[in-house]
Design an enzyme around this catalytic site. Structure first.
Site, mmCIF file in Angstrom:
data_model
loop_
_atom_site.group_PDB
_atom_site.id
_atom_site.type_symbol
_atom_site.label_atom_id
_atom_site.label_comp_id
_atom_site.label_asym_id
_atom_site.label_seq_id
_atom_site.Cartn_x
_atom_site.Cartn_y
_atom_site.Cartn_z
ATOM 1 N N HIS A 218 -3.859 4.041 -7.240
ATOM 2 C CA HIS A 218 -4.431 3.229 -6.164
ATOM 3 C C HIS A 218 -5.007 1.928 -6.693
ATOM 4 C CE1 HIS A 218 -4.953 2.542 -1.968
ATOM 5 N NE2 HIS A 218 -6.052 1.888 -2.294
ATOM 6 N N TYR A 222 -4.483 -2.700 -5.982
ATOM 7 C CA TYR A 222 -5.393 -3.864 -5.987
ATOM 8 C C TYR A 222 -5.034 -4.823 -7.115
ATOM 9 C CZ TYR A 222 -7.524 -1.216 -2.391
ATOM 10 O OH TYR A 222 -7.679 -0.525 -1.223
ATOM 11 N N HIS A 372 3.253 1.439 6.103
ATOM 12 C CA HIS A 372 1.974 0.866 5.649
ATOM 13 C C HIS A 372 2.184 -0.047 4.447
ATOM 14 C CE1 HIS A 372 -1.921 0.608 3.641
ATOM 15 N NE2 HIS A 372 -1.508 1.392 2.655
ATOM 16 N N PHE A 373 2.893 0.460 3.446
ATOM 17 C CA PHE A 373 2.851 -0.353 2.222
ATOM 18 C C PHE A 373 3.811 -1.533 2.224
ATOM 19 C CE2 PHE A 373 5.260 3.392 0.290
ATOM 20 C CZ PHE A 373 6.425 2.725 -0.041
ATOM 21 N N HIS A 374 4.750 -1.556 3.200
ATOM 22 C CA HIS A 374 5.537 -2.796 3.272
ATOM 23 C C HIS A 374 4.720 -3.903 3.957
ATOM 24 C CE1 HIS A 374 8.888 -0.371 1.875
ATOM 25 N NE2 HIS A 374 9.405 -1.511 1.490
ATOM 26 N N ARG A 435 9.590 10.453 4.502
ATOM 27 C CA ARG A 435 9.878 9.339 3.611
ATOM 28 C C ARG A 435 10.765 9.861 2.483
ATOM 29 N NH1 ARG A 435 4.555 8.258 -0.291
ATOM 30 N NH2 ARG A 435 5.960 6.707 -1.148
ATOM 31 N N ARG A 436 11.291 8.980 1.647
ATOM 32 C CA ARG A 436 12.049 9.326 0.437
ATOM 33 C C ARG A 436 13.137 10.363 0.701
ATOM 34 N NH1 ARG A 436 7.198 9.767 -4.077
ATOM 35 N NH2 ARG A 436 7.324 7.577 -4.638
HETATM 36 FE FE1 HAS Z 1 -2.641 1.770 0.777
HETATM 37 C C1 HAS Z 1 -0.840 4.664 0.289
HETATM 38 C C2 HAS Z 1 -5.252 3.574 2.039
HETATM 39 C C3 HAS Z 1 -4.565 -1.100 0.978
HETATM 40 C C4 HAS Z 1 -0.263 0.054 -1.006
HETATM 41 N N1 HAS Z 1 -0.885 2.262 -0.136
HETATM 42 C C5 HAS Z 1 -0.302 3.497 -0.198
HETATM 43 C C6 HAS Z 1 0.947 3.406 -0.895
HETATM 44 C C7 HAS Z 1 1.097 2.109 -1.296
HETATM 45 C C8 HAS Z 1 -0.061 1.390 -0.810
HETATM 46 C C9 HAS Z 1 2.228 1.530 -2.114
HETATM 47 O O1 HAS Z 1 -6.167 6.485 2.040
HETATM 48 C C10 HAS Z 1 1.944 4.553 -1.103
HETATM 49 C C11 HAS Z 1 1.811 5.223 -2.425
HETATM 50 C C12 HAS Z 1 2.878 6.285 -2.563
HETATM 51 O O2 HAS Z 1 3.999 5.944 -2.959
HETATM 52 O O3 HAS Z 1 2.610 7.445 -2.212
HETATM 53 N N2 HAS Z 1 -4.527 1.317 1.449
HETATM 54 C C13 HAS Z 1 -5.413 2.197 1.954
HETATM 55 C C14 HAS Z 1 -6.615 1.485 2.371
HETATM 56 C C15 HAS Z 1 -6.407 0.165 2.062
HETATM 57 C C16 HAS Z 1 -5.100 0.071 1.471
HETATM 58 C C17 HAS Z 1 -7.837 2.070 3.000
HETATM 59 N N3 HAS Z 1 -2.459 -0.151 0.132
HETATM 60 C C18 HAS Z 1 -3.360 -1.161 0.301
HETATM 61 C C19 HAS Z 1 -2.893 -2.352 -0.348
HETATM 62 C C20 HAS Z 1 -1.668 -2.029 -0.915
HETATM 63 C C21 HAS Z 1 -1.420 -0.641 -0.598
HETATM 64 C C22 HAS Z 1 -3.637 -3.657 -0.383
HETATM 65 C C23 HAS Z 1 -0.730 -2.843 -1.716
HETATM 66 C C24 HAS Z 1 -0.946 -4.063 -2.119
HETATM 67 N N4 HAS Z 1 -2.967 3.734 1.129
HETATM 68 C C25 HAS Z 1 -4.129 4.276 1.587
HETATM 69 C C26 HAS Z 1 -4.033 5.743 1.537
HETATM 70 C C27 HAS Z 1 -2.785 6.060 1.019
HETATM 71 C C28 HAS Z 1 -2.130 4.775 0.776
HETATM 72 C C29 HAS Z 1 -5.055 6.730 1.931
HETATM 73 C C30 HAS Z 1 -2.217 7.460 0.737
HETATM 74 C C31 HAS Z 1 -1.535 8.005 1.897
HETATM 75 C C32 HAS Z 1 -0.764 9.268 1.609
HETATM 76 O O4 HAS Z 1 -0.946 10.217 2.375
HETATM 77 O O5 HAS Z 1 0.022 9.352 0.664
HETATM 78 C C33 HAS Z 1 -7.435 -0.953 2.283
HETATM 79 O O6 HAS Z 1 -7.649 -1.657 1.077
HETATM 80 C C34 HAS Z 1 -7.021 -1.881 3.375
HETATM 81 C C35 HAS Z 1 -8.134 -2.864 3.716
HETATM 82 C C36 HAS Z 1 -7.567 -4.049 4.430
HETATM 83 C C37 HAS Z 1 -8.078 -4.608 5.514
HETATM 84 C C38 HAS Z 1 -7.349 -5.773 6.146
HETATM 85 C C39 HAS Z 1 -8.080 -7.090 6.013
HETATM 86 C C40 HAS Z 1 -7.272 -8.175 6.614
HETATM 87 C C41 HAS Z 1 -7.080 -9.402 6.056
HETATM 88 C C42 HAS Z 1 -6.188 -10.380 6.782
HETATM 89 C C43 HAS Z 1 -6.993 -11.365 7.630
HETATM 90 C C44 HAS Z 1 -6.083 -12.344 8.255
HETATM 91 C C45 HAS Z 1 -6.381 -13.648 8.484
HETATM 92 C C46 HAS Z 1 -5.298 -14.551 8.983
HETATM 93 C C47 HAS Z 1 -7.696 -14.275 8.201
HETATM 94 C C48 HAS Z 1 -9.310 -4.116 6.143
HETATM 95 C C49 HAS Z 1 -7.721 -9.849 4.795
HETATM 96 C C50 HAS Z 1 -5.210 -14.581 10.454
HETATM 97 C C51 HAS Z 1 -4.036 -15.454 10.777
HETATM 98 C C52 HAS Z 1 -3.260 -15.343 11.845
HETATM 99 C C53 HAS Z 1 -2.115 -16.250 11.995
HETATM 100 C C54 HAS Z 1 -3.532 -14.346 12.902
#
Ligand code: HAS
Length: 564
Positions: A218, A222, A372-374, A435-436
């Site tokens: 995990h 980051y 999610h991860f794409h 998946r997979r």
């Molecule tokens: Fe995740 C599984 C939970 C973030 C990647 N994640 C994965 C896997 C990958 C991955 C690759 O709790 C699969 C692994 C595998 O092969 O089994 N993930 C989270 C949580 C976050 C999170 C809580 N993940 C990421 C990021 C990744 C990533 C970043 C890649 C870079 N994830 C999980 C969990 C699993 C998981 C479980 C396991 C599930 C399972 O059962 O296997 C948090 O960090 C997310 C927080 C993000 C936010 C969004 C903030 C929004 C922003 C954009 C603002 C936009 C603006 C622009 C200002 C709260 C910053 C507006 C403009 C306009 C034009 C509208």
């Protein structure tokens, strides 16, 4: 800033090699959607097996591209802000270790001897070169951290009262996370998997290997994300025509990542019976903690964009969105970053769903996960990587961009593709689509008794998105390699857009030093992982023999006395 030929060459190769490999990665991405939609109903295409293709797709796109880029971008950032170049011997040694490691792993995957996916879970066994290659790639990527840390200490000695540039802070935080988390996977690879894959040990402790993998896994996400965050904080406000709303907010977010990125790996193991509920609850709660720096980022960047829009005369609450330079070919990095941020809204929300143990029961190991991860790694991360690769290459080489109008639409096309693709996957995941899995062989083959008609529309939507993403990927290669084959027009320089801060808070020592954060990080890690490891060692079960992906029976029979 002028930089030496040696550093230029290093950065070219560090960007060029993974982008050339990306052509294989992207091809296999498209093939995934084709197999899964049932268009192909066979186990292999063009002599490449489904799982071999999926392994190439995951390893190249998620490990090789991201690691090479993070090192190249780190060299560029550190050299640019310190106005000094990193040590060339260390930098080239790191590069060669990474290249040799990638070469070994690529050979193992291409020859079909390591179809173990990017998570290489035992008891699936890969060729020893696969594990050795992964270890060399990781060790190679560690080396620059030690040199950058030396440069930072020297710089700080002469600039005690000056705030460390935010981009430098982000780079150091990111590589510290990387160093700490990769220690676990290095142990897994060198002590558990290699001796087992070489045949020196008959069995492997699967539970321990998985837990060590996710200690790394995990934090890995980051490590992918933080170079993009460095760009969002230090470049995007300037590109938008404004200022960073708060410099301190960026520092707080980065240090929170240092604390919470690693001790959350058990949220990938909510379904593993060997770890008790209390530990899962604790790491689940910290997972919500690690989303806080992303919420801080969302509000800070949104405020910075609002400031930029208002400066350009926007009216009303959301009028600023209309005043941003979405299609400005000179500020094309803006397009890459804003698209990534937009996708991350959905990537983040789906991550918060995964983090709840109850909801995780519904989505774990379904197509929801790649959905999610794409929207995370193939969203803000991938777009920042390809946008910055082309920017760095064209600036440092002094070559004008090839096809700038096409370049600026690539991120939008990619975003449309991802939105459609991830909608198909998330929808399918909620209907239980695994998946997979090569769905075309069974579930998406109408002649098969396992046929699931409800997954036909979901996988077709995924296929449509995959085709659009593939077209965007091909256009990116045209622009990148088109630029590479152009003649040099000017003397190349290393320039990065630098955002001023709107609220440039005075230096607070706590947010300008590493020691207190490193100590706190160590305490949280011990609290989160000691009980998890005790649990794992207590509930290990019998060691597992070697398996190959194409056979549910072990590759060889292990006598009881040889089991560990
Ligand atoms: Fe995740 C599984 C939970 C973030 C990647 N994640 C994965 C896997 C990958 C991955 C690759 O709790 C699969 C692994 C595998 O092969 O089994 N993930 C989270 C949580 C976050 C999170 C809580 N993940 C990421 C990021 C990744 C990533 C970043 C890649 C870079 N994830 C999980 C969990 C699993 C998981 C479980 C396991 C599930 C399972 O059962 O296997 C948090 O960090 C997310 C927080 C993000 C936010 C969004 C903030 C929004 C922003 C954009 C603002 C936009 C603006 C622009 C200002 C709260 C910053 C507006 C403009 C306009 C034009 C509208």
């Amino acid at each position: 800033m002028q930089i030496s030929k040696s550093l230029k060459r290093l950065i070219y190769w560090q960007l060029g090699i993974p982008i050339a490999l990306l052509s294989i990665g992207i091809y296999h991405g498209l093939m995934q959607t084709v197999y899964r939609a049932g268009v192909l109903q066979q186990s292999a295409f063009a002599h490449l097996d489904y799982y071999q293709g999926l392994t190439l797709h995951g390893v190249i796109n998620a490990i090789v591209l991201t690691t090479f880029f993070a090192v190249a971008f780190g060299h560029a950032t550190i050299a640019f802000y310190f106005k000094r170049e990193p040590n060339k011997v260390v930098a080239w040694l790191s590069f060669w270790l990474m290249v040799i490691g990638t070469g070994l792993a690529a050979w193992a995957m291409l020859s079909g001897k390591a179809s173990v996916l990017y998570t290489f879970y035992p008891p699936l066994k890969g060729h020893p070169f696969f594990y050795l290659g992964a270890a060399l790639l990781i060790v190679g990527s560690w080396l620059p951290l030690f040199d950058w840390a030396r440069m930072y200490v020297e710089w700080k000695r002469n600039n005690k009262e000056t705030k460390t540039p935010l981009a430098v802070l982000g780079t150091l935080v990111n590589f510290t996370i990387w160093f700490v988390c990769t220690l676990a996977v290095a142990y897994e690879v060198l002590v558990l998997l290699l001796p087992w894959a070489m045949g020196w040990k008959a069995t492997v402790n699967v539970t321990l290997a998985r837990t060590l993998f996710w200690f790394f896994g995990h934090a890995l996400v980051y490590f992918w994300l933080l170079p993009a965050y460095v760009m969002f904080y230090t470049m995007l406000p300037k590109l938008a025509g404004g200022k960073l709303f708060s410099d301190l907010a960026g520092r707080i977010a980065l240090f929170l990542f240092l604390l919470f990125s690693v001790p959350v790996g058990v949220h990938h193991q909510f379904s593993d019976p060997s770890i008790s509920k209390g530990i899962k609850l604790f790491q689940g709660l910290i997972t919500y903690g690690v989303s806080i720096p992303s919420f801080i980022t969302a509000f800070t960047i949104a405020a910075s964009l609002e400031y930029a829009g208002r400066r350009r005369g926007s009216k009303g609450l959301l009028g600023f969105f209309k005043k941003l330079p979405y299609l400005d070919t000179n500020r094309y990095l803006f397009a890459y970053m804003i698209c990534g941020l937009f996708l991350f809204i959905f990537g983040g929300l789906t991550g918060l769903v995964n983090a709840s143990a109850q909801l995780n029961n519904v989505v774990h190991n379904t197509a929801w996960l790649p959905g999610h991860f794409h929207m995370t790694v193939a969203g803000p991360v991938f777009l920042a990587i390809i946008g910055m690769s082309i920017y760095l290459y064209s600036n440092i080489s002094g070559k004008k961009l090839f096809a700038p109008r096409i370049n600026v639409i690539i991120p939008y096309l990619w975003t449309i593709g991802i939105l459609i693709f991830s909608t198909g996957l998330s929808w399918g995941g909620l209907l239980g689509e695994p998946r997979r899995t090569n769905l075309g062989m069974t579930y998406l083959n109408p002649k098969n008794e396992l046929f699931h008609p409800e997954w036909v529309p979901t996988t077709l939507v995924g296929l449509a998105g995959g085709i659009i993403m593939f077209i965007a990927g091909v256009l990116f290669f045209v622009v990148f390699f088109g630029t590479m084959f152009r003649k040099k027009q000017t003397e190349g320089v290393l320039e990065l857009p630098v955002s001023e801060a709107l609220h440039d808070e005075k230096r607070i020592p706590l947010f300008d030093q590493f020691k207190p954060w490193l100590v706190t990080m160590a305490i949280i890690l011990v609290l989160a992982y000691t009980p998890a490891l005790i649990n794992v060692m207590k509930n290990t079960g019998p060691g597992a023999p070697r398996f190959t992906p194409d056979n549910p029976v072990p590759a060889e029979v292990v006598k009881e006395e040889n089991r560990e």
